[in-house]
Design a protein around this motif. Sequence first.
Motif, PDB file in Angstrom:
ATOM      1  N   LEU A 196      64.967  48.527  28.145  1.00 26.27           N
ATOM      2  CA  LEU A 196      63.595  48.039  28.215  1.00 26.27           C
ATOM      3  C   LEU A 196      62.642  49.162  28.588  1.00 26.27           C
ATOM      4  O   LEU A 196      63.050  50.228  29.052  1.00 26.27           O
ATOM      5  CB  LEU A 196      63.507  46.915  29.251  1.00 26.27           C
ATOM      6  CG  LEU A 196      64.426  45.705  29.038  1.00 26.27           C
ATOM      7  CD1 LEU A 196      64.356  44.777  30.254  1.00 26.27           C
ATOM      8  CD2 LEU A 196      64.043  44.951  27.770  1.00 26.27           C
ATOM      9  N   GLU A 199      57.791  49.197  32.399  1.00 25.68           N
ATOM     10  CA  GLU A 199      57.175  48.035  33.019  1.00 25.68           C
ATOM     11  C   GLU A 199      58.115  46.842  33.027  1.00 25.68           C
ATOM     12  O   GLU A 199      58.246  46.144  34.046  1.00 25.68           O
ATOM     13  CB  GLU A 199      55.885  47.675  32.271  1.00 25.68           C
ATOM     14  CG  GLU A 199      55.103  46.536  32.929  1.00 25.68           C
ATOM     15  CD  GLU A 199      53.781  46.263  32.231  1.00 25.68           C
ATOM     16  OE1 GLU A 199      53.262  45.149  32.390  1.00 25.68           O
ATOM     17  OE2 GLU A 199      53.278  47.158  31.525  1.00 25.68           O
ATOM     18  N   GLU A 200      58.803  46.581  31.908  1.00 25.64           N
ATOM     19  CA  GLU A 200      59.740  45.467  31.830  1.00 25.64           C
ATOM     20  C   GLU A 200      60.951  45.698  32.729  1.00 25.64           C
ATOM     21  O   GLU A 200      61.467  44.755  33.344  1.00 25.64           O
ATOM     22  CB  GLU A 200      60.192  45.253  30.380  1.00 25.64           C
ATOM     23  CG  GLU A 200      59.145  44.621  29.495  1.00 25.64           C
ATOM     24  CD  GLU A 200      58.770  43.238  29.973  1.00 25.64           C
ATOM     25  OE1 GLU A 200      59.677  42.463  30.311  1.00 25.64           O
ATOM     26  OE2 GLU A 200      57.569  42.930  30.039  1.00 25.64           O
ATOM     27  N   THR A 201      61.407  46.938  32.799  1.00 25.85           N
ATOM     28  CA  THR A 201      62.534  47.264  33.685  1.00 25.85           C
ATOM     29  C   THR A 201      62.180  47.002  35.138  1.00 25.85           C
ATOM     30  O   THR A 201      62.971  46.424  35.899  1.00 25.85           O
ATOM     31  CB  THR A 201      62.954  48.734  33.508  1.00 25.85           C
ATOM     32  OG1 THR A 201      63.386  48.947  32.168  1.00 25.85           O
ATOM     33  CG2 THR A 201      64.085  49.098  34.458  1.00 25.85           C
ATOM     34  N   LYS A 203      59.896  44.947  36.236  1.00 30.04           N
ATOM     35  CA  LYS A 203      59.749  43.504  36.425  1.00 30.04           C
ATOM     36  C   LYS A 203      61.102  42.823  36.579  1.00 30.04           C
ATOM     37  O   LYS A 203      61.298  41.990  37.466  1.00 30.04           O
ATOM     38  CB  LYS A 203      58.983  42.909  35.241  1.00 30.04           C
ATOM     39  CG  LYS A 203      58.730  41.411  35.361  1.00 30.04           C
ATOM     40  CD  LYS A 203      57.940  40.891  34.167  1.00 30.04           C
ATOM     41  CE  LYS A 203      57.717  39.384  34.286  1.00 30.04           C
ATOM     42  NZ  LYS A 203      56.954  38.868  33.121  1.00 30.04           N
TER      43      LYS A 203
END
Length: 502
Positions: A196, A199-201, A203
């Motif tokens: 990912l 930012e997704e990691t 989150k």
Amino acid sequence: MKKEVTPLEDRVPLGQKLSFGAGHLVLNLLPGSLGIFMFFLLTAFGMDPFLAGLLGGLPRIFDAITDPIMGFISDNTKSRFGRRRPYIFVGAILSGVLFAVLWQLDPDNSQHYNFWYFLILSMVFLIGNTMFATPLIGLGYEMTSDYNERTRLMAFSQVLGQVAWMIVPWFWVIIASPDILPISAEETARIAQLGLGDEETAKMTLQSLQANGVRKLSVIVGVICIVLGLLPAIFCRGIDSARMENRKKITFKTLWSNIKDLGEGIKQVSKSKPFMKLCGATFLVFNGFQLVASFSFFIIVFYMFDGDYGAAGNWPAWFSTVTALVTAFLVIPIISWMSDLWGKRTAFIVSTFISIIGYVLKWWGFDPDNPWLIFMPIPFMAFGLGGLFTLMMSMTADVCDLDELENGMPRKEGTFGAIYWWMVKLGQALALVLGGLVLKLVGFNQDAVTQTAETMTNLRIADIIIPAATAGVAIIVMWRYSLNEDRAREIKTELVKRRGRL
């Protein structure tokens, strides 16, 4: 009026007070933890807000039904260990185990799976918790028959109960800290392998951290509750159940008659004017306080620190912790002293009036230029809840004597306790609904980074007026409360003449 000295046989030994207080610590720790953990249903386990609201409300309805039933059962139980202690023993174990099991959720499960898992386990948990809590409250009412010793016992238990509120605010910090309850290296590697973006990691890592923190901390809380919850079952002493006359036989064959007897008992309790005044005053003070309980957090973050959660830091947690410290070690001893000196009714009126002064002082206490002033109103506000539960629980024990005088045995401490705390829970439920409504009416926008000046002014006004107004009405309700010390001692003397000492 000359104050009578508490007879030696009516004094509760220190060991029993400590054990009873440990039970009250559990009574506060479980709902306090539950309230914070519920937030993570949204952030850690991805629960829809509407479904999360149902999970908060539906079990409360079920809980309201089980409390009077458990009170009736414990009132009419005969055992060599007493009417209450066997249930407290089993209930403490069930409460701790089921609380831990309740939070072993996995964010990878479907939302509907987690919803039904949590809903069903919540109801099972509440059965265990009711089995612990309702008899414990009833046990406290019968541990002494002395007017003043009852207040000292309740004051002692409330002091230990406040320890929970010194600890609970810091659960926010513990659950979100990667250093205290870190996720495993395997979980970190699994997230990294998903490929990912940053930012997704971040989150997903935060979600995994929170879920891991909730699961582990729930086990710790459960173990603490089992250990402390067993103490009153082992060491506290109440009325000898063998001396209790007119008990109802409780079996499956007598189920229908038991339901009718329970209804009759609730009707008798509801006809007690002094008890109804206690319930009404409690509903007003507690509901007013709970309705605005979350407002202090919002005011600190959005008014004092302009929506900057990082700058707000641990100020909200310190606000809650200092409130609990002041309540436990300053306010409750003063209230107990006032009760001995002036009587319980006067002590309640004075302490509630002092709390109104504290609510008004919040206008100057929440100062963006000097955050330390948030602690200024606390010593005054703490008289509200500190006086409420210390005095009301003691006065409910007096009402139990009056009920026996008027209606005979069996004594109904369990039923009185169940209905009293049903009023408290009703106040909590209404506060959750009305609190959200007030936020909406003042224009609070949960999605905004900052709030308008008008919104914050209106929120600060509501934060003061609502609890002050409900406290004022509670004073009016209790103004003509008639069950004073002289009357309580007359009732005790008459009961001893009638059936001897229990």
